[in-house]
Enzyme design. Structure first.
Site, mmCIF file in Angstrom:
data_model
loop_
_atom_site.group_PDB
_atom_site.id
_atom_site.type_symbol
_atom_site.label_atom_id
_atom_site.label_comp_id
_atom_site.label_asym_id
_atom_site.label_seq_id
_atom_site.Cartn_x
_atom_site.Cartn_y
_atom_site.Cartn_z
ATOM 1 N N ARG A 195 21.441 46.633 51.439
ATOM 2 C CA ARG A 195 20.595 45.681 50.717
ATOM 3 C C ARG A 195 21.454 44.480 50.321
ATOM 4 N NH1 ARG A 195 19.021 45.559 44.613
ATOM 5 N NH2 ARG A 195 17.879 43.606 44.720
ATOM 6 N N HIS B 43 17.515 36.645 44.523
ATOM 7 C CA HIS B 43 18.330 37.375 43.545
ATOM 8 C C HIS B 43 18.967 36.323 42.625
ATOM 9 C CE1 HIS B 43 20.632 41.345 42.858
ATOM 10 N NE2 HIS B 43 21.087 40.519 41.929
ATOM 11 N N GLU C 288 14.803 41.870 39.950
ATOM 12 C CA GLU C 288 14.828 41.863 38.482
ATOM 13 C C GLU C 288 14.284 40.586 37.853
ATOM 14 O OE1 GLU C 288 18.743 42.919 37.110
ATOM 15 O OE2 GLU C 288 18.737 44.828 38.174
ATOM 16 N N ASN D 284 15.694 49.451 39.753
ATOM 17 C CA ASN D 284 17.123 49.356 39.442
ATOM 18 C C ASN D 284 17.308 50.037 38.093
ATOM 19 O OD1 ASN D 284 17.104 47.677 41.668
ATOM 20 N ND2 ASN D 284 17.688 45.829 40.568
ATOM 21 N N TYR E 194 20.024 51.502 35.167
ATOM 22 C CA TYR E 194 21.393 51.552 34.643
ATOM 23 C C TYR E 194 21.519 52.396 33.387
ATOM 24 C CZ TYR E 194 22.767 48.217 38.146
ATOM 25 O OH TYR E 194 23.025 47.634 39.365
ATOM 26 N N GLU F 107 19.006 49.963 42.912
ATOM 27 C CA GLU F 107 20.341 49.770 42.312
ATOM 28 C C GLU F 107 20.598 50.879 41.314
ATOM 29 O OE1 GLU F 107 21.228 46.029 40.334
ATOM 30 O OE2 GLU F 107 20.386 44.891 42.007
HETATM 31 O O1 IFM Z 1 25.214 42.735 39.038
HETATM 32 C C1 IFM Z 1 23.929 43.032 38.593
HETATM 33 C C2 IFM Z 1 22.905 42.731 39.662
HETATM 34 O O2 IFM Z 1 22.985 41.410 40.109
HETATM 35 C C3 IFM Z 1 21.508 42.943 39.130
HETATM 36 N N1 IFM Z 1 21.399 44.267 38.535
HETATM 37 C C4 IFM Z 1 22.405 44.671 37.602
HETATM 38 C C5 IFM Z 1 23.786 44.474 38.189
HETATM 39 C C6 IFM Z 1 24.874 44.928 37.176
HETATM 40 O O3 IFM Z 1 24.780 44.190 36.007
#
Ligand code: IFM
Length: 459
Positions: free
Chosen positions: A85, A129, A174, A296, A298, A372
């Site tokens: 990706r 992006h 995002e 995505n 985290y 992600e």
């Molecule tokens: O680096 C970023 C990415 O561009 C978008 N998602 C989160 C990642 C980590 O912060």
């Protein structure tokens, strides 16, 4: 290249056709910002303003992927991923954001796609992006409806060139972060601090997504998704004020960007009334069926009401300065390990997120891809990253065992890169970059993932 394994993988077995990949984005890796006819992006300008990027750096060279993409494709081949990706830089393809297409910009992605296919890696481009062409930003960027229309014209130009070889596409990355961090609180480009007046940027990105889906389908695209960032929101307490603050945060991070796409409506009528344009008509464009939904993930966030009579100033939270005038306040999550970025490591929150999405959206939720997931740690012997990936893959498998239809998983990121307002200090890569020489060195996590994928392929 070191061929020793970091540790034998004992991951649970994923389905045979599960799509394994890694992610990057153009502004974070390409560099060559003044080459090949590329126009300026809002991030080029923002980083050049001074004081915006914590380590004083800029994305001018980044990791020089523009010139070293063949070496990077070699790393992907060695890693053994099924897909890569990456993002296409809008200002490389349409330097002014609208109008003339730069054939030399498309040539770069043409070469990249061919190199990937020759290496047996599926190209999975993201069309946007965060690198809004500066020429559009100067007229209000995503606050203006025209930007959505220009985005669709750009999507058409990319699909016209790459559509004979690219099967799957991602429209946006995002939109929540660009709205909140870029237009809401000014931590990211374009550095606007509009708080709730940033909401038109959310609507116009979603509209841009819908128009781009139409353009891609008209060019014969087989499979289209979006990459939205989501995470569970946990209430700081059961107090009414904390619950209301947490629910508002959840609405802004999760529901505002999922529900127009999946349900064809905004999650709140008062909020929809703040949006510009023929919103009901736009929602029909926005909610065209998706082939899959990218998440995505985290971390989860604990949210409460702002402290009464708090400091009055912004608080620094996981790298983001949160202004005190917002009606919610993120709180530290205790009891979990942390990445170098200070983000808590909570794999089970990924299971929770996926189960919540299935519960909220039922049959309206298409198959999911984790587009992600990753963490920032320094060092070549990055055993913490191995533990992070191992834990999150187990959590993902648990959600799948509970019936959530997940079709793929992408690690952020293939290599260390320009981490936006943090500059180069936060290292998310499976591959280490020496920023003095731009040498690439696979980390222990790279070998771990390579071996895990080989193991999965053995079936
Ligand atoms: O680096 C970023 C990415 O561009 C978008 N998602 C989160 C990642 C980590 O912060």
């Amino acid at each position: 290249m070191d061929t020793t394994s970091a540790r034998p993988s004992s991951l649970p077995r994923f389905p045979r056709n599960f799509l394994w990949g890694v992610s990057t984005s153009a502004q974070q890796i390409e560099g060559a910002v003044g080459e090949g006819g590329r126009g300026r992006s809002a991030w080029d300008v923002f980083a050049g303003e001074g004081g915006r990027i914590k380590d004083g750096s800029d994305p001018g060279v980044a990791v020089d992927h523009y010139h070293r993409y063949r070496e990077d494709v070699g790393l992907l081949r060695e890693l053994g991923v099924g897909a890569y990706r990456f993002s296409v830089a809008w200002p490389r393809v349409v330097p002014d954001g609208s109008g003339a297409v730069n054939a030399a910009g498309l040539d770069f992605y043409d070469r990249l796609v061919d190199a990937l296919l020759a290496a047996g890696v599926e190209p999975l481009p993201t069309l946007f992006h965060w690198d809004t062409p500066q020429a559009l930003e100067e007229h209000g960027g995503w606050l203006r409806r025209e930007t959505a229309e220009h985005f669709a014209a750009y999507a058409d130009a990319v699909a016209a060139r790459l559509g004979d070889r690219v099967r799957r596409w991602i429209t946006l990355n995002e939109p929540a972060e660009l709205t909140l961090l870029g237009y809401g609180i000014g931590q990211h480009a374009p550095g606007r601090q509009l708080v709730f007046d940033a909401l038109p940027a959310a609507h116009h990105q979603l509209l841009g997504h819908g128009l781009a889906v139409q353009a891609l389908r008209a060019r014969g695209a087989e499979s289209i998704g979006i990459a939205n960032s989501h995470g569970p929101t946990w209430r700081a307490s059961d107090e009414e004020a904390d619950a209301a603050a947490a629910d508002l945060y959840d609405l802004l991070l999760n529901r505002l960007f999922a529900e127009p796409l999946l349900l064809g409506r905004y999650p709140d009528e008062g909020l929809a009334a703040m949006l510009p344009g023929p919103v009901a008509e736009d929602l029909k464009v926005i909610s065209q069926p998706l082939d899959w939904y990218g998440i995505n993930y985290y971390q989860p966030t604990v949210v409460g009401a702002p402290e009464p009579g708090g400091s009055g100033g912004p608080t620094d939270f996981g790298g983001v300065r949160i202004p005190s005038e917002l009606p919610f306040a993120p709180r530290e999550i205790e009891g979990y390990p942390r990445t170098d970025f200070g983000w808590p490591v909570v794999p089970e929150a990924l299971t929770e997120l996926l189960l919540t999405f299935r519960e909220r959206y039922g049959a309206s939720l298409p198959p999911v891809m984790i587009t992600e997931n990753g963490c920032a740690y320094n060092g070549l012997d990055d055993h913490e990253r191995i533990a992070f990936l191992d834990g999150h893959l187990r959590a993902l498998h648990e959600a799948m065992a509970a019936g959530v239809d997940v079709r793929g998983y992408f690690v952020w990121s293939l290599m260390d890169n320009f981490e936006w307002a943090e500059g180069y200090a936060r290292r998310f890569g499976l591959v280490h970059i020496d920023y003095a020489t731009l040498a690439r060195t696979p980390k222990a996590s790279f070998r771990w993932l390579r071996d895990a994928l080989r193991d999965q392929a053995r079936g």
